[in-house]
Motif scaffolding. Structure first.
Motif, mmCIF file in Angstrom:
data_model
loop_
_atom_site.group_PDB
_atom_site.id
_atom_site.type_symbol
_atom_site.label_atom_id
_atom_site.label_comp_id
_atom_site.label_asym_id
_atom_site.label_seq_id
_atom_site.Cartn_x
_atom_site.Cartn_y
_atom_site.Cartn_z
ATOM 1 N N VAL A 175 -24.634 46.959 57.370
ATOM 2 C CA VAL A 175 -24.230 47.043 55.987
ATOM 3 C C VAL A 175 -25.654 47.645 55.262
ATOM 4 N N SER A 176 -25.266 48.100 54.011
ATOM 5 C CA SER A 176 -26.517 48.767 53.642
ATOM 6 C C SER A 176 -26.739 47.967 52.334
ATOM 7 N N LEU A 177 -28.042 47.749 52.365
ATOM 8 C CA LEU A 177 -28.657 46.835 51.140
ATOM 9 C C LEU A 177 -29.420 47.498 50.186
ATOM 10 N N THR A 178 -29.638 47.169 48.877
ATOM 11 C CA THR A 178 -30.457 47.732 47.915
ATOM 12 C C THR A 178 -31.869 47.449 48.351
ATOM 13 N N ASP A 179 -32.810 48.120 47.711
ATOM 14 C CA ASP A 179 -34.183 47.717 48.151
ATOM 15 C C ASP A 179 -34.421 46.559 47.604
ATOM 16 N N ARG A 180 -34.145 45.812 46.791
ATOM 17 C CA ARG A 180 -34.439 44.524 46.309
ATOM 18 C C ARG A 180 -33.836 43.432 47.065
ATOM 19 N N LEU A 181 -32.584 43.783 47.838
ATOM 20 C CA LEU A 181 -31.822 42.841 48.588
ATOM 21 C C LEU A 181 -32.719 42.999 50.095
ATOM 22 N N ASP A 182 -32.767 44.048 50.527
ATOM 23 C CA ASP A 182 -33.620 44.297 51.697
ATOM 24 C C ASP A 182 -35.131 43.425 51.612
ATOM 25 N N VAL A 198 -34.460 39.834 51.973
ATOM 26 C CA VAL A 198 -34.026 39.520 53.456
ATOM 27 C C VAL A 198 -34.996 39.395 54.167
ATOM 28 N N GLU A 199 -36.021 40.466 53.973
ATOM 29 C CA GLU A 199 -37.430 40.446 54.715
ATOM 30 C C GLU A 199 -38.320 39.020 54.498
ATOM 31 N N GLN A 200 -38.123 38.799 53.052
ATOM 32 C CA GLN A 200 -38.957 37.532 52.859
ATOM 33 C C GLN A 200 -38.392 36.411 53.341
ATOM 34 N N GLN A 201 -37.201 36.316 53.632
ATOM 35 C CA GLN A 201 -36.570 34.976 53.924
ATOM 36 C C GLN A 201 -36.771 34.925 55.408
ATOM 37 N N VAL A 202 -36.945 36.223 56.048
ATOM 38 C CA VAL A 202 -37.206 36.006 57.577
ATOM 39 C C VAL A 202 -38.680 35.771 57.891
ATOM 40 N N SER A 203 -39.591 36.206 56.870
ATOM 41 C CA SER A 203 -41.025 36.207 56.918
ATOM 42 C C SER A 203 -41.562 34.631 56.845
ATOM 43 N N GLY A 257 -39.853 32.191 57.937
ATOM 44 C CA GLY A 257 -39.452 31.370 58.989
ATOM 45 C C GLY A 257 -38.365 30.557 58.934
ATOM 46 N N ARG A 258 -37.815 30.804 57.478
ATOM 47 C CA ARG A 258 -36.619 29.788 57.472
ATOM 48 C C ARG A 258 -35.291 30.478 58.102
ATOM 49 N N HIS A 259 -35.502 31.747 58.507
ATOM 50 C CA HIS A 259 -34.556 32.499 59.317
ATOM 51 C C HIS A 259 -35.113 33.207 60.236
ATOM 52 N N GLN A 260 -34.461 33.389 61.528
ATOM 53 C CA GLN A 260 -35.024 34.054 62.621
ATOM 54 C C GLN A 260 -34.647 35.476 62.624
ATOM 55 N N SER A 261 -33.636 35.879 61.869
ATOM 56 C CA SER A 261 -33.252 37.289 61.677
ATOM 57 C C SER A 261 -32.448 37.616 60.393
ATOM 58 N N ALA A 262 -32.483 38.895 60.141
ATOM 59 C CA ALA A 262 -31.657 39.422 59.039
ATOM 60 C C ALA A 262 -30.369 39.059 58.908
ATOM 61 N N SER A 263 -29.424 38.925 60.261
ATOM 62 C CA SER A 263 -28.248 38.487 60.224
ATOM 63 C C SER A 263 -28.117 36.894 59.897
ATOM 64 N N GLU A 264 -28.957 36.074 60.214
ATOM 65 C CA GLU A 264 -28.871 34.879 59.764
ATOM 66 C C GLU A 264 -28.970 34.640 58.248
ATOM 67 N N VAL A 265 -29.847 35.565 57.640
ATOM 68 C CA VAL A 265 -29.926 35.453 56.245
ATOM 69 C C VAL A 265 -28.566 35.581 55.610
ATOM 70 N N VAL A 266 -27.880 36.812 56.074
ATOM 71 C CA VAL A 266 -26.773 37.514 55.510
ATOM 72 C C VAL A 266 -25.577 36.482 55.731
ATOM 73 N N ARG A 267 -25.465 35.979 56.993
ATOM 74 C CA ARG A 267 -24.541 34.928 57.410
ATOM 75 C C ARG A 267 -24.606 33.611 56.363
ATOM 76 N N GLU A 268 -25.956 33.220 56.140
ATOM 77 C CA GLU A 268 -25.917 32.093 55.108
ATOM 78 C C GLU A 268 -25.573 32.419 53.758
ATOM 79 N N ALA A 269 -25.693 33.518 53.376
ATOM 80 C CA ALA A 269 -25.643 34.093 51.885
ATOM 81 C C ALA A 269 -23.908 34.179 52.144
ATOM 82 N N LEU A 270 -23.282 34.649 53.034
ATOM 83 C CA LEU A 270 -22.005 34.777 53.028
ATOM 84 C C LEU A 270 -21.252 33.592 52.895
#
Length: 72
Positions: A6-13, A16-21, A23-36
């Protein structure tokens, strides 16, 4: 599980990186799955609200047709 790119805007990217950093999520995929999952739940709740409003409107039309109303 199907892999998708998937392509993300800079803001969404950045988000996602903030959520991973944090520690709430272990990967970008986890962030996207939770959002969905949340998006899907919101759509379900929205559909329920719309159905409730339709029921109220139908009941109101029926009351008017019966003459069961008061002009205020």
């Amino acid at each position: 599980m199907t892999a998708r790119n998937v392509s993300l805007t800079d803001r969404l990217d950045t988000f996602v990186e903030q959520q991973v950093s944090t520690g709430r999520h272990q990967s970008a995929s986890e962030v996207v799955r939770e959002a969905l999952r949340r998006y899907e739940a919101d759509l379900t709740a929205e559909a329920a609200c719309i159905e409730m409003i339709r029921g109220i409107a139908h009941a109101g039309r029926d009351a008017i047709a019966r003459g069961d109303f008061a002009v205020i």
